[in-house]
Design a protein around this motif. Structure first.
Motif, PDB file in Angstrom:
ATOM      1  N   ARG A 103       0.844  -1.202   0.000  1.00  0.00           N
ATOM      2  CA  ARG A 103       0.000   0.000   0.000  1.00  0.00           C
ATOM      3  C   ARG A 103       0.876   1.248   0.000  1.00  0.00           C
ATOM      4  O   ARG A 103       1.860   1.305   0.751  1.00  0.00           O
ATOM      5  CB  ARG A 103      -0.915   0.001   1.226  1.00  0.00           C
ATOM      6  CG  ARG A 103      -2.382   0.212   0.825  1.00  0.00           C
ATOM      7  CD  ARG A 103      -3.280   0.079   1.997  1.00  0.00           C
ATOM      8  NE  ARG A 103      -2.996   1.113   2.998  1.00  0.00           N
ATOM      9  CZ  ARG A 103      -3.602   1.116   4.184  1.00  0.00           C
ATOM     10  NH1 ARG A 103      -4.448   0.166   4.501  1.00  0.00           N
ATOM     11  NH2 ARG A 103      -3.338   2.079   5.051  1.00  0.00           N
ATOM     12  N   ASP A 119       1.637   2.594   3.430  1.00  0.00           N
ATOM     13  CA  ASP A 119       1.954   1.616   4.488  1.00  0.00           C
ATOM     14  C   ASP A 119       2.945   2.227   5.484  1.00  0.00           C
ATOM     15  O   ASP A 119       4.065   2.619   5.105  1.00  0.00           O
ATOM     16  CB  ASP A 119       2.558   0.355   3.854  1.00  0.00           C
ATOM     17  CG  ASP A 119       2.654  -0.795   4.856  1.00  0.00           C
ATOM     18  OD1 ASP A 119       2.449  -1.949   4.451  1.00  0.00           O
ATOM     19  OD2 ASP A 119       2.932  -0.527   6.051  1.00  0.00           O
ATOM     20  N   SER A 163      -6.588   2.976  -7.926  1.00  0.00           N
ATOM     21  CA  SER A 163      -7.543   1.860  -8.075  1.00  0.00           C
ATOM     22  C   SER A 163      -7.913   1.320  -6.701  1.00  0.00           C
ATOM     23  O   SER A 163      -7.152   1.458  -5.721  1.00  0.00           O
ATOM     24  CB  SER A 163      -6.916   0.740  -8.925  1.00  0.00           C
ATOM     25  OG  SER A 163      -5.853   0.122  -8.212  1.00  0.00           O
ATOM     26  N   ARG A 164      -9.051   0.672  -6.644  1.00  0.00           N
ATOM     27  CA  ARG A 164      -9.478   0.071  -5.367  1.00  0.00           C
ATOM     28  C   ARG A 164      -8.451  -0.960  -4.919  1.00  0.00           C
ATOM     29  O   ARG A 164      -8.075  -1.013  -3.750  1.00  0.00           O
ATOM     30  CB  ARG A 164     -10.863  -0.588  -5.542  1.00  0.00           C
ATOM     31  CG  ARG A 164     -11.295  -1.453  -4.341  1.00  0.00           C
ATOM     32  CD  ARG A 164     -12.561  -2.246  -4.644  1.00  0.00           C
ATOM     33  NE  ARG A 164     -13.698  -1.336  -4.733  1.00  0.00           N
ATOM     34  CZ  ARG A 164     -14.428  -0.966  -3.669  1.00  0.00           C
ATOM     35  NH1 ARG A 164     -14.084  -1.404  -2.454  1.00  0.00           N
ATOM     36  NH2 ARG A 164     -15.463  -0.167  -3.802  1.00  0.00           N
ATOM     37  N   ALA A 165      -7.964  -1.730  -5.887  1.00  0.00           N
ATOM     38  CA  ALA A 165      -6.964  -2.769  -5.547  1.00  0.00           C
ATOM     39  C   ALA A 165      -5.748  -2.133  -4.891  1.00  0.00           C
ATOM     40  O   ALA A 165      -5.239  -2.633  -3.891  1.00  0.00           O
ATOM     41  CB  ALA A 165      -6.563  -3.531  -6.800  1.00  0.00           C
ATOM     42  N   ASP A 166      -5.298  -1.006  -5.423  1.00  0.00           N
ATOM     43  CA  ASP A 166      -4.104  -0.358  -4.860  1.00  0.00           C
ATOM     44  C   ASP A 166      -4.402   0.299  -3.514  1.00  0.00           C
ATOM     45  O   ASP A 166      -3.512   0.412  -2.674  1.00  0.00           O
ATOM     46  CB  ASP A 166      -3.546   0.664  -5.854  1.00  0.00           C
ATOM     47  CG  ASP A 166      -2.813  -0.016  -7.014  1.00  0.00           C
ATOM     48  OD1 ASP A 166      -2.548   0.660  -8.027  1.00  0.00           O
ATOM     49  OD2 ASP A 166      -2.523  -1.234  -6.899  1.00  0.00           O
ATOM     50  N   ARG A 167      -5.632   0.693  -3.285  1.00  0.00           N
ATOM     51  CA  ARG A 167      -6.009   1.266  -1.973  1.00  0.00           C
ATOM     52  C   ARG A 167      -6.062   0.190  -0.899  1.00  0.00           C
ATOM     53  O   ARG A 167      -5.903   0.465   0.282  1.00  0.00           O
ATOM     54  CB  ARG A 167      -7.383   1.941  -2.071  1.00  0.00           C
ATOM     55  CG  ARG A 167      -7.399   3.349  -2.594  1.00  0.00           C
ATOM     56  CD  ARG A 167      -8.683   4.083  -2.138  1.00  0.00           C
ATOM     57  NE  ARG A 167      -9.882   3.281  -2.373  1.00  0.00           N
ATOM     58  CZ  ARG A 167     -10.595   3.314  -3.499  1.00  0.00           C
ATOM     59  NH1 ARG A 167     -10.182   4.093  -4.488  1.00  0.00           N
ATOM     60  NH2 ARG A 167     -11.678   2.583  -3.675  1.00  0.00           N
ATOM     61  N   GLU A 168      -6.321  -1.051  -1.354  1.00  0.00           N
ATOM     62  CA  GLU A 168      -6.667  -2.096  -0.390  1.00  0.00           C
ATOM     63  C   GLU A 168      -5.623  -3.204  -0.240  1.00  0.00           C
ATOM     64  O   GLU A 168      -5.921  -4.266   0.304  1.00  0.00           O
ATOM     65  CB  GLU A 168      -8.029  -2.698  -0.771  1.00  0.00           C
ATOM     66  CG  GLU A 168      -9.163  -1.666  -0.674  1.00  0.00           C
ATOM     67  CD  GLU A 168     -10.535  -2.233  -1.025  1.00  0.00           C
ATOM     68  OE1 GLU A 168     -11.531  -1.521  -0.822  1.00  0.00           O
ATOM     69  OE2 GLU A 168     -10.574  -3.392  -1.519  1.00  0.00           O
ATOM     70  N   TRP A 169      -4.390  -2.964  -0.695  1.00  0.00           N
ATOM     71  CA  TRP A 169      -3.367  -3.984  -0.435  1.00  0.00           C
ATOM     72  C   TRP A 169      -3.196  -4.169   1.085  1.00  0.00           C
ATOM     73  O   TRP A 169      -3.276  -3.196   1.837  1.00  0.00           O
ATOM     74  CB  TRP A 169      -2.024  -3.567  -1.026  1.00  0.00           C
ATOM     75  CG  TRP A 169      -1.969  -3.568  -2.524  1.00  0.00           C
ATOM     76  CD1 TRP A 169      -1.817  -2.490  -3.339  1.00  0.00           C
ATOM     77  CD2 TRP A 169      -2.050  -4.705  -3.394  1.00  0.00           C
ATOM     78  NE1 TRP A 169      -1.814  -2.875  -4.660  1.00  0.00           N
ATOM     79  CE2 TRP A 169      -1.963  -4.234  -4.733  1.00  0.00           C
ATOM     80  CE3 TRP A 169      -2.206  -6.078  -3.175  1.00  0.00           C
ATOM     81  CZ2 TRP A 169      -2.009  -5.081  -5.828  1.00  0.00           C
ATOM     82  CZ3 TRP A 169      -2.250  -6.928  -4.285  1.00  0.00           C
ATOM     83  CH2 TRP A 169      -2.151  -6.433  -5.592  1.00  0.00           C
ATOM     84  N   PRO A 170      -2.964  -5.397   1.538  1.00  0.00           N
ATOM     85  CA  PRO A 170      -2.751  -5.607   2.983  1.00  0.00           C
ATOM     86  C   PRO A 170      -1.471  -4.905   3.439  1.00  0.00           C
ATOM     87  O   PRO A 170      -0.529  -4.752   2.653  1.00  0.00           O
ATOM     88  CB  PRO A 170      -2.614  -7.131   3.095  1.00  0.00           C
ATOM     89  CG  PRO A 170      -2.258  -7.614   1.726  1.00  0.00           C
ATOM     90  CD  PRO A 170      -2.851  -6.642   0.746  1.00  0.00           C
TER      91      PRO A 170
END
Ligand code: T46
Length: 177
Positions: free
Chosen positions: A148, A151, A166-173
């Motif tokens: 993220r 992070d 992107s949502r995927a990039d906002r939501e990486w663990p």
């Protein structure tokens, strides 16, 4: 034409293109196997990608492919400009967990070689920014991994907050390494 400059991250190399410039514009060599071999970089592009980004302060990444699908990539900007970030995720590297940022632009035509094991992301600094990737291996869908951009484990210092991500990039663990 190509000159190679070490960075603070092991095996991450800044490549000055040494473009020929005149009143018409510029002519630049974007890759040369002999020059890479002479610089000790074993890299042969097998896929070439283009990312176009309409808005300034679009953020993509940070992405990497875990082994055995790890990718080396040679990145440059063909229109506009980016704040490009590389993060070293190789536990055996002296620069493990360190990040470094580089300004790549159509003006400086600077390229950045990113070896396998590093995460990569960028924030565009201008509208209509195009990023050209020369990839060291063909794309393997389903093996993308990410860090993220905010992070706290890495405290990457971005010049601005993203207006588009992107949502995927906002939501990486968050990194658990
Ligand atoms: C990476 C890639 C993606 N795709 C397809 C998969 C999706 O349907 C579409 C967009 O993929 P994605 O949203 O992952 O694109 P980016 O967010 O720009 O990803 C890139 O952005 C960061 C900053 C990088 O360094 C990587 O090279 C790459 O991961 O293209 C492909 O067909 N081939 C590819 O090599």
């Amino acid at each position: 034409m190509l000159s190679f400059q070490a960075t603070d991250l092991q095996d991450v190399v800044l490549v000055e293109t040494g473009a020929h410039r005149d009143e018409r514009g510029a002519f630049a060599r974007l890759y040369c196997p002999e020059a890479f071999a002479a610089a000790g970089i074993a890299f042969t592009p097998s896929q070439i990608n283009l990312s176009t980004n309409t808005l300034r302060h679009t953020l993509r990444g940070l992405h990497f492919q875990a082994a055995p699908w790890a990718e080396a990539k040679f990145v440059r900007v063909v229109t506009g400009a980016i704040y490009d970030v590389v993060l070293d995720l190789r536990p055996d590297s002296p620069s493990y967990r360190r990040w470094q940022a580089f300004e790549l632009s159509a003006d400086n035509l600077r390229g950045l070689f990113i070896p396998e094991g590093c995460a990569h992301g960028f924030l565009t600094l201008e509208d209509d920014t195009g990023v050209l990737y020369q990839m060291g291996r063909p794309y393997e869908p389903g093996h993308a991994a990410g860090i993220r951009y905010d992070d706290p484990a890495f405290a990457i210092d971005w010049p601005a907050a993203p207006v588009l991500i992107s949502r995927a990039d906002r939501e990486w663990p968050l990194f658990a390494g």
